[in-house]
Design an enzyme around this catalytic site. Structure first.
Site, PDB file in Angstrom:
ATOM      1  N   PHE A  13      22.469  40.075  -7.621  1.00  0.00           N
ATOM      2  CA  PHE A  13      21.717  38.974  -8.220  1.00  0.00           C
ATOM      3  C   PHE A  13      20.434  38.684  -7.451  1.00  0.00           C
ATOM      4  CE2 PHE A  13      26.034  37.953  -9.817  1.00  0.00           C
ATOM      5  CZ  PHE A  13      25.743  37.927 -11.167  1.00  0.00           C
ATOM      6  N   GLU A 173      41.706  33.365 -11.141  1.00  0.00           N
ATOM      7  CA  GLU A 173      41.459  34.011 -12.424  1.00  0.00           C
ATOM      8  C   GLU A 173      42.283  35.280 -12.579  1.00  0.00           C
ATOM      9  OE1 GLU A 173      36.900  32.428 -13.191  1.00  0.00           O
ATOM     10  OE2 GLU A 173      37.227  34.201 -11.957  1.00  0.00           O
TER      11      GLU A 173
END
Length: 463
Positions: A13, A173
């Site tokens: 990123f 998750e």
């Protein structure tokens, strides 16, 4: 021929958004990365559990930057930096080369940390790369297949037990998705086992699930995990990992959990390259190996070297170190590019870097998530909708968004998984390369990798 040379190490990123921010600048950019793709790490767990393909979370860097004429993308792993000559030494597949710079942006991300127990990695893969995700996918789906062949109940139980270490966003998750596999996707597909009886254990040394989200959301996430059938063991430290199980220290004493499939989602650290850069520049590092930088993200005494994302240690407005999450990487990468543009334009230095916290997101199961956005605390379906929109926004490329939506529809509205193909090569390739050698071996320190925002479960959280 005399344009300002900017070298960016890492296409995560931070590096990717820094390169994009220099699109119209009068500079020549060399982007060095250890892979040919940009990894959208927050969705890596969905690759590991068969929801998305690796191509949907890892678009090619050259395709992303194909319209940016001032960028030269090069494959390789940065081994060292000569701060006097202003060059970086790079090891590519079977070749080494040197690249000169006038400005250097370090955005090499973070590495998996086993807290000094690197031997755990052999039997408990991390979640830092596409290779990791594909190996875990093969391990998870093969576990059910092998369990179906067993005749000893103890062997069946061992193969149908899944231990996830780390109750942060990634671990939470991952546990939720394995539970959904066992309870929604796989039942009715096996003759000799009942996937409902799979045991999913989430382990963490701290006393809360998603502890950075606050007590309210942490409690809701814990309740949701329990409803999914996940066993949550908090205040539990892993002291041993082997092929057939995991040893832990709990408040009850030392215990063993027989399990053939283990996932390591706890701990990140700076790659060894950060230490070498710190030694070359005389910079200090924190306990995690991150480099202490000036308020403008440069290394003290070296205004030409910017350190962004997971590699930088910089306090935020509250005095605490900025977290290693995707938004920090994105904003600091853009900021570094802006500083370079300002200098070339002859402007004085811009204001110090200020991180704008856009909130935290973590999905627990289909239609259920938690969201912390400013003072707003949401859980359940509203938080899941926000998670969906945010992740679609940050997925790079139109085709990635379209295919991701289709695969999410298959998994969330139906019961299937679009990516269940696994191979034994995925399971054993890492071991084979370790035992027999990799002809294109790199230093193995994460330099130039795309693991920015490690440990993230969302574009805010790394990861």
């Amino acid at each position: 021929m005399n344009r300002h040379r900017v070298v960016i190490v890492g296409a995560g990123f931070g590096g990717l958004f820094a390169a994009k921010a220099l699109r119209r600048a009068d500079v020549d950019v060399t982007l060095i990365n250890g892979t040919t793709y940009h990894l959208f790490q927050p969705l890596l767990y969905q690759v590991a559990t068969g929801i998305l393909s690796e191509g949907e979370v890892a678009p090619p860097i050259r395709e992303i930057l194909r319209r940016q004429d001032n960028v030269d993308v090069r494959l390789g792993w940065v081994r060292d930096v000569d701060v006097e000559a202003r060059t970086v030494e790079v090891a590519g597949p079977g070749v080494s080369y040197t690249v000169g710079y006038d400005s250097l942006i370090f955005a090499a991300g973070s590495s998996q940390s086993y807290f000094g127990n690197d031997g755990f990695a052999a039997d408990a893969p991390g979640m830092k790369s596409v290779d990791d995700a594909l190996e875990l996918r093969a391990r998870i789906f093969h576990a059910f297949e092998i369990a179906d062949l067993q005749t000893d109940p103890a062997d069946v139980e061992r193969w149908m037990t899944f231990v996830i270490v780390g109750a942060g966003p990634t671990g939470t998750e991952m546990a939720g998705q394995i539970a959904e596999l066992a309870h929604r996707t796989l039942p009715g597909q096996y003759r000799h086992i009942d996937p409902h009886r799979a045991r999913i254990v989430l382990v963490d040394a701290v006393g809360a699930v998603l502890n950075t989200f606050g007590d309210q959301l942490s409690t809701r996430a814990l309740r949701e995990l329990h409803q999914l059938g996940v066993e949550v063991e908090l205040n539990t430290t892993v002291v041993g990992v082997d092929p057939e199980g995991i040893d832990v220290e709990t408040v009850r004493g030392r215990e063993r959990i027989p399990a053939m499939t283990k996932v390591w989602a706890a701990g990140v650290s700076a790659p060894p390259l950060a230490r070498r850069l710190a030694e070359a520049t005389g910079a200090s590092t924190d306990r995690a190996g991150r480099i202490l930088v000036e308020p403008d993200t440069t290394i003290p005494g070296h205004p030409e070297i910017f350190v962004v994302g997971d590699l930088m240690a910089l306090p935020g407005r509250d005095g605490r170190q900025l977290p290693g999450v995707a938004q920090v990487a994105i904003q600091s990468g853009r900021y570094a590019a802006g500083q370079i543009r300002a200098r070339l334009a002859g402007r004085t230095a811009e204001r110090p870097f200020r991180y704008f916290d856009k909130g935290s997101l973590a999905v627990i199961s289909r239609f259920s998530a938690v969201a912390s956005i400013g003072r707003l605390r949401l859980s359940g379906f509203p938080a899941w909708l926000i998670w969906l929109v945010v992740h679609l926004f940050y997925l790079v490329g139109f085709k990635n968004r379209v295919s991701a939506v289709l695969h999410w529809a298959v998994s969330f509205l139906g019961r299937g998984r679009s990516e269940r193909v696994t191979t034994l090569q995925q399971v054993y390739a890492r071991t084979a390369m370790r035992d027999f050698g990799d002809p294109f071996a790199h230093p193995g320190d994460g330099a130039g990798s795309t693991a920015v925002g490690a440990g993230a479960g969302s574009p805010r959280t790394s990861r």
